[in-house]
Design a protein around this motif. Structure first.
Motif, PDB file in Angstrom:
ATOM      1  N   CYS A 185     -21.362  -9.280 -38.058  1.00 30.52           N
ATOM      2  CA  CYS A 185     -20.850 -10.169 -36.957  1.00 30.52           C
ATOM      3  C   CYS A 185     -19.917  -9.462 -36.053  1.00 30.52           C
ATOM      4  O   CYS A 185     -19.776  -9.687 -34.762  1.00 30.52           O
ATOM      5  N   LYS A 186     -18.886  -9.055 -36.683  1.00 31.89           N
ATOM      6  CA  LYS A 186     -17.598  -8.305 -36.048  1.00 31.89           C
ATOM      7  C   LYS A 186     -18.096  -7.147 -35.117  1.00 31.89           C
ATOM      8  O   LYS A 186     -17.772  -7.088 -34.045  1.00 31.89           O
ATOM      9  N   ILE A 187     -19.125  -6.412 -35.837  1.00 35.89           N
ATOM     10  CA  ILE A 187     -19.475  -5.116 -35.051  1.00 35.89           C
ATOM     11  C   ILE A 187     -20.155  -5.636 -33.599  1.00 35.89           C
ATOM     12  O   ILE A 187     -20.017  -5.007 -32.795  1.00 35.89           O
ATOM     13  N   VAL A 188     -21.021  -6.690 -33.777  1.00 35.47           N
ATOM     14  CA  VAL A 188     -21.959  -7.186 -32.596  1.00 35.47           C
ATOM     15  C   VAL A 188     -21.088  -7.943 -31.761  1.00 35.47           C
ATOM     16  O   VAL A 188     -21.097  -7.729 -30.531  1.00 35.47           O
ATOM     17  N   CYS A 189     -19.952  -8.557 -32.130  1.00 33.24           N
ATOM     18  CA  CYS A 189     -18.989  -9.404 -31.256  1.00 33.24           C
ATOM     19  C   CYS A 189     -18.217  -8.230 -30.524  1.00 33.24           C
ATOM     20  O   CYS A 189     -17.857  -8.249 -29.127  1.00 33.24           O
ATOM     21  N   ASP A 190     -17.764  -7.074 -31.108  1.00 37.23           N
ATOM     22  CA  ASP A 190     -16.932  -6.286 -30.417  1.00 37.23           C
ATOM     23  C   ASP A 190     -17.980  -5.387 -29.448  1.00 37.23           C
ATOM     24  O   ASP A 190     -17.670  -5.162 -28.287  1.00 37.23           O
TER      25      ASP A 190
ATOM     26  N   LEU B 133     -17.884 -15.855 -30.788  1.00 37.40           N
ATOM     27  CA  LEU B 133     -17.332 -15.241 -29.531  1.00 37.40           C
ATOM     28  C   LEU B 133     -16.525 -16.368 -28.939  1.00 37.40           C
ATOM     29  O   LEU B 133     -15.293 -16.171 -28.362  1.00 37.40           O
ATOM     30  N   SER B 134     -16.833 -17.632 -28.947  1.00 32.67           N
ATOM     31  CA  SER B 134     -16.140 -18.764 -28.691  1.00 32.67           C
ATOM     32  C   SER B 134     -14.660 -18.923 -29.308  1.00 32.67           C
ATOM     33  O   SER B 134     -13.724 -19.274 -28.567  1.00 32.67           O
ATOM     34  N   SER B 135     -14.955 -18.831 -30.682  1.00 33.10           N
ATOM     35  CA  SER B 135     -13.698 -18.883 -31.326  1.00 33.10           C
ATOM     36  C   SER B 135     -12.579 -17.707 -30.878  1.00 33.10           C
ATOM     37  O   SER B 135     -11.150 -18.182 -30.947  1.00 33.10           O
ATOM     38  N   ILE B 136     -13.077 -16.653 -30.691  1.00 33.08           N
ATOM     39  CA  ILE B 136     -12.349 -15.443 -30.381  1.00 33.08           C
ATOM     40  C   ILE B 136     -11.656 -15.776 -29.034  1.00 33.08           C
ATOM     41  O   ILE B 136     -10.341 -15.487 -28.773  1.00 33.08           O
TER      42      ILE B 136
END
Lengths: 175, 157
Positions: free
Chosen positions: A139-144, A168-171
């Motif tokens: 998930c982090k790879i995709v969010c980045d 993404l919202s929480s980031i």
């Protein structure tokens, strides 16, 4: 790039799953080496984890739920030694800069598929060139990638899209 | 009299569970064989389990546990059952699911142990993390131990 990454299921390739007197479990072959037009899809990469993550990203638009993702890296000279041909072909990904990385292993028959299976079983046995990204890592790879505008949220599917949207919202709210 | 009625009610419930168990026992192998389970890809068994858990919340856990135990000798089926259960929300699966997956971490078959780690990863929470922490040092397969360590790290953040 010296390697070709293939998505796989390590549990099916583990030594304890192989029937006595055999070198590979049939379940591993039927699960992970399903060919179309006698070809298997792979993605070119280097052996650094950072680069294998790029291959995970290539799959982001094809999966529909958050999960771990696993790859085995096939060394091109080894494939050549096994008589397996490689051809650059169109791959399925929404990350356009990764498109040129897609390659098929082509002209596969039972003999070459068997050699490939034994090669993968050997790598798994040694835990060599085997990469597992947990759900959170994936998930982090995709969010980045979305943050870097390499991929849009709209290109993801179903539950995976919902999970990434939440992250993404929480980031955004914590940043 | 009241006792007789209660006994009859329990007996009817058991027959219901047995029938549903038989139906799952018959259908799940066909679904598994027609469509192999892949990481990141939904599988028809997930919906079937969701229906059972929603429509029969008191009987479904026993039924699923019974099938899981029966399939100990057919571990690929047991693993798919656990993977798909892991894809249901933790609020539906509850404590019994956590217990099933935690016990499965010490199963003799690596596919079942992998399925247990995946289920615990998807449910998350302290219980899942503690179950993984309690087992990671005993895991004999190196890639699986590595995956467990990563999930423990993820769930600790």
């Amino acid at each position: 790039m010296e390697y070709l990454a293939r998505k796989f299921t390590p549990a099916k390739w583990t030594a304890s799953k192989i029937p006595e007197g055999e070198t590979v479990s049939a379940d591993a072959v039927t699960a992970d080496l399903r060919t179309t037009n006698n070809a298997l899809s792979t993605w070119a990469c280097d052996s650094e984890e950072r680069d294998v993550k790029e291959i995970a990203l290539a799959f982001a638009s094809t999966i529909n739920r958050p999960d771990k993702i696993c790859f085995i890296l096939l060394h091109r000279p080894e494939l050549e030694a096994l008589g397996i041909q490689v051809s650059q072909t169109a791959g399925e990904t929404r990350v356009s800069d990764l498109l040129p990385r897609h390659h098929d292993l082509i002209e596969l028959g039972l003999i070459k598929l068997g050699r490939l299976a034994e090669y993968i079983a050997g790598l798994t046995l040694q835990d060599k060139d085997c990469y597992i990204f947990s759900k959170e890592q994936f998930c982090k790879i995709v969010c980045d990638a979305i943050s870097a505008n390499r991929l849009s949220l709209e290109e993801l599917k179903d539950d995976f899209k919902k999970e990434i949207s939440k992250k993404l919202s929480s980031i955004t709210s914590s940043g | 009299m009241v006792t007789d009625l209660a006994v009859q009610e329990v007996a009817r419930e058991r027959v219901g569970i047995d029938q549903q168990c038989e139906s799952l026992r018959r259908d799940l192998p066909m679904l598994i064989e027609s469509e192999p389970l892949e990481d990141g890809v939904s599988h028809p068994i997930e919906q079937r389990l969701e229906d059972e858990l929603t429509n029969n919340p008191s009987g479904a856990p026993e039924m699923i546990q019974r099938l899981f135990d029966e399939w100990s000798e057919r571990p690929s089926f047991a693993a798919v059952l656990l993977r798909c259960l892991g894809r249901r929300h933790s609020s539906i699966v509850g404590e019994w699911g956590l217990s099933l997956a935690s016990n499965a971490l010490s199963h003799r078959d690596v596919e079942v142990r992998d399925a247990a780690v995946s289920a615990l990863e998807l449910w998350g929470g302290d219980g899942a993390r503690q179950a993984l922490q309690g087992r990671v040092e005993q895991e004999p397969v190196s890639w699986l131990a590595r995956y467990m360590k990563q999930v423990i790290t993820d769930l600790s953040e």
